[in-house]
Write a protein that holds these residues in place. Structure first.
Motif, short mmCIF file in Angstrom:
data_model
loop_
_atom_site.label_atom_id
_atom_site.label_comp_id
_atom_site.label_asym_id
_atom_site.label_seq_id
_atom_site.Cartn_x
_atom_site.Cartn_y
_atom_site.Cartn_z
N SER A 153 0.79 -1.15 -0.04
CA SER A 153 -0.02 0.04 -0.10
C SER A 153 0.89 1.41 0.06
CB SER A 153 -0.83 0.16 1.40
OG SER A 153 0.00 -0.07 2.47
N SER A 154 2.18 1.13 0.03
CA SER A 154 3.15 2.33 0.06
C SER A 154 3.79 2.63 -1.30
CB SER A 154 3.99 2.12 1.08
OG SER A 154 4.99 1.15 0.59
N VAL A 155 4.38 3.53 -1.67
CA VAL A 155 5.17 4.01 -2.71
C VAL A 155 6.47 4.28 -2.55
CG1 VAL A 155 5.11 5.50 -4.73
CG2 VAL A 155 2.90 4.87 -3.98
N ILE A 156 7.31 3.79 -3.24
CA ILE A 156 8.75 3.86 -2.82
C ILE A 156 9.14 5.36 -3.29
CG2 ILE A 156 11.07 3.31 -3.58
CD1 ILE A 156 9.87 0.31 -4.22
N PRO A 157 9.71 6.29 -2.70
CA PRO A 157 10.01 7.62 -2.99
C PRO A 157 11.03 7.73 -3.95
CG PRO A 157 10.72 7.31 -0.99
CD PRO A 157 10.07 5.89 -1.17
N PRO A 158 11.21 8.54 -5.04
CA PRO A 158 12.16 8.55 -6.04
C PRO A 158 13.61 8.78 -5.43
CG PRO A 158 11.18 10.66 -5.71
CD PRO A 158 10.33 9.68 -5.00
N ALA A 159 14.42 8.08 -6.05
CA ALA A 159 15.94 7.91 -5.30
C ALA A 159 16.36 9.47 -5.26
CB ALA A 159 16.79 6.95 -6.21
N PRO A 160 17.12 10.00 -4.26
CA PRO A 160 17.73 11.23 -4.14
C PRO A 160 19.22 11.15 -5.25
CG PRO A 160 18.36 9.82 -2.35
CD PRO A 160 17.32 9.14 -2.93
N LEU A 161 19.68 12.08 -5.55
CA LEU A 161 20.70 12.32 -6.40
C LEU A 161 21.91 11.57 -5.42
CD1 LEU A 161 20.23 15.88 -7.97
CD2 LEU A 161 19.73 13.46 -9.09
N LEU A 162 22.76 11.06 -6.42
CA LEU A 162 23.86 10.83 -5.72
C LEU A 162 24.88 11.84 -5.50
CD1 LEU A 162 24.93 7.53 -7.83
CD2 LEU A 162 24.03 7.56 -5.52
N SER A 163 25.86 11.82 -4.66
CA SER A 163 26.53 12.98 -4.55
C SER A 163 27.75 12.87 -5.73
CB SER A 163 27.58 12.79 -3.22
OG SER A 163 28.24 11.64 -3.49
N PRO A 164 28.09 14.17 -6.21
CA PRO A 164 29.16 14.40 -7.13
C PRO A 164 30.34 13.26 -7.05
CG PRO A 164 28.47 16.49 -6.50
CD PRO A 164 27.98 15.50 -5.46
N ARG A 165 30.69 12.94 -5.79
CA ARG A 165 31.85 12.11 -5.36
C ARG A 165 31.28 10.64 -5.80
NH1 ARG A 165 35.21 8.61 -5.21
NH2 ARG A 165 36.98 8.36 -3.82
N ASP A 166 30.09 10.33 -5.61
CA ASP A 166 29.57 8.93 -5.89
C ASP A 166 29.30 8.73 -7.29
OD1 ASP A 166 29.85 8.24 -3.08
OD2 ASP A 166 27.60 8.53 -2.59
N VAL A 167 28.96 9.83 -8.12
CA VAL A 167 28.66 9.60 -9.48
C VAL A 167 29.97 9.42 -10.44
CG1 VAL A 167 28.06 10.89 -11.52
CG2 VAL A 167 26.79 11.11 -9.41
N GLU A 168 31.28 9.82 -9.78
CA GLU A 168 32.47 9.78 -10.65
C GLU A 168 32.76 8.19 -11.18
OE1 GLU A 168 35.99 11.81 -9.38
OE2 GLU A 168 35.07 12.31 -7.62
N ASN A 169 32.78 7.91 -12.38
CA ASN A 169 32.92 6.64 -13.11
C ASN A 169 31.76 5.74 -12.68
OD1 ASN A 169 35.51 7.37 -13.91
ND2 ASN A 169 36.48 6.95 -11.76
N LEU A 173 28.46 3.90 -13.71
CA LEU A 173 27.22 3.35 -14.60
C LEU A 173 26.01 3.23 -13.85
CD1 LEU A 173 29.42 0.96 -16.74
CD2 LEU A 173 29.47 3.32 -16.81
N THR A 174 25.04 4.02 -14.07
CA THR A 174 23.91 4.21 -13.13
C THR A 174 22.75 5.00 -13.73
OG1 THR A 174 22.96 4.80 -11.07
CG2 THR A 174 24.85 6.39 -11.82
N ASN A 175 21.53 4.46 -13.30
CA ASN A 175 20.26 5.47 -13.89
C ASN A 175 19.77 6.26 -12.58
OD1 ASN A 175 19.47 3.37 -12.06
ND2 ASN A 175 17.92 2.70 -13.66
N LEU A 176 20.80 6.65 -11.73
CA LEU A 176 20.52 7.70 -10.64
C LEU A 176 21.03 8.90 -11.01
CD1 LEU A 176 21.32 5.55 -7.33
CD2 LEU A 176 19.04 5.77 -8.32
N ALA A 177 21.85 8.94 -12.18
CA ALA A 177 22.51 10.03 -12.49
C ALA A 177 22.38 10.18 -14.04
CB ALA A 177 23.96 10.51 -11.98
N MET A 178 22.91 11.35 -14.81
CA MET A 178 22.90 11.27 -15.99
C MET A 178 24.30 11.17 -16.72
SD MET A 178 20.33 14.63 -16.76
CE MET A 178 20.63 14.34 -18.63
N SER A 179 24.54 10.68 -17.75
CA SER A 179 25.80 10.86 -18.75
C SER A 179 26.69 9.64 -18.23
CB SER A 179 26.55 12.14 -18.16
OG SER A 179 25.83 13.32 -18.69
N SER A 180 25.98 8.42 -18.12
CA SER A 180 26.88 7.16 -17.82
C SER A 180 27.50 6.85 -19.04
CB SER A 180 26.02 6.16 -17.33
OG SER A 180 25.47 6.28 -16.12
#
Length: 238
Positions: free
Chosen positions: A86-102, A104-111
């Motif tokens: 009966s619940s809804v999973i909230p959308p994922a927060p953005l990864l930190s810039p450090r976590d985005v480095e290198n 491959l993910t659909n939590l941030a653009m430009s993989s």
């Protein structure tokens, strides 16, 4: 809220975030918006520390995508969320810039752009969460970028590194262990990616199946998501 009223609303929000006047922003939001956050949510964020602006901006993005602005508007679930019971999973927060480095993910653009930094033979340890459709993969083992001989940012161990990837993914999507699957992807000479399906550190903890291998029925879904985020052909190596 349409036309000029929406434009003014967005300008006021941006001004509030730039000036760090979160309580003022919350008050304005509470008067003009009846979506899934409300003023109390942003006021709570305003009492936090550190990344309050970023958190408020992310919550606001969820609100504007997930509900109707203005009085009397019907709330709608975020199309990026998936119901669980009966619940809804909230959308994922953005990864930190450090976590985005290198990553491959659909939590941030430009993989796809990040993948261009690596050459054939590069390996990535990936974790996929079937319940949300979210994926995160980092370079692993002795993988290096084409232009720097040292260890790339967010490099994980080839053996056991899946659990480090899982930790970051689960924090981002606010989920628990035992729901994810781990896999590996290797960049081929022709630029495509080949997937392998073993991860003892992640798959053995999954409650839905036994053994260290990703179940066959999940493999096409994982390859589809990896292809979407990297713009490369993705196939199974097993």
């Amino acid at each position: 809220m349409v036309g000029n009223r929406l434009a003014q609303f967005v300008r006021d929000i941006a001004e509030g975030l730039r000036s760090r006047q979160i309580p003022r922003l919350a008050s304005h939001l509470n008067k003009t918006y009846r979506g899934p956050i409300g003023g109390d949510g942003l006021q709570a964020v305003g009492r936090g520390a550190g990344d309050a602006d970023a958190s408020a901006a992310e919550q606001l993005k969820h609100a504007m995508e997930g509900g109707q602005a203005g009085h009397g508007g019907a709330e709608q679930p975020d199309p990026g969320s998936r119901p669980v019971g009966s619940s809804v999973i909230p959308p994922a927060p953005l990864l930190s810039p450090r976590d985005v480095e290198n990553a491959l993910t659909n939590l941030a653009m430009s993989s796809a752009d990040r993948l261009r930094a690596f050459g054939p033979g590069s390996g990535f340890s990936g974790v996929y969460h079937p319940g949300t459709g979210k994926m995160l993969a980092y370079p692993s083992g002795d993988t290096r970028t084409l232009d720097f001989p040292g260890e790339p940012a967010n490099l994980v161990s080839r053996y056991g590194g899946h659990v480090d990837v899982e930790d970051k993914l689960l924090r981002a999507i606010n989920r628990s262990r035992g729901e994810s699957v781990g896999f590996s992807a290797v960049l081929r000479e022709d630029g495509s990616l080949g997937c392998r399906w073993t991860s003892r550190s992640v798959n053995l903890e999954n409650h839905d199946f036994d053994g260290p291998y990703v179940p066959e029925h999940l493999r096409p879904e994982i390859m589809r998501v990896m292809q979407e985020i990297t713009a490369r052909r993705v196939e199974s190596d097993i």
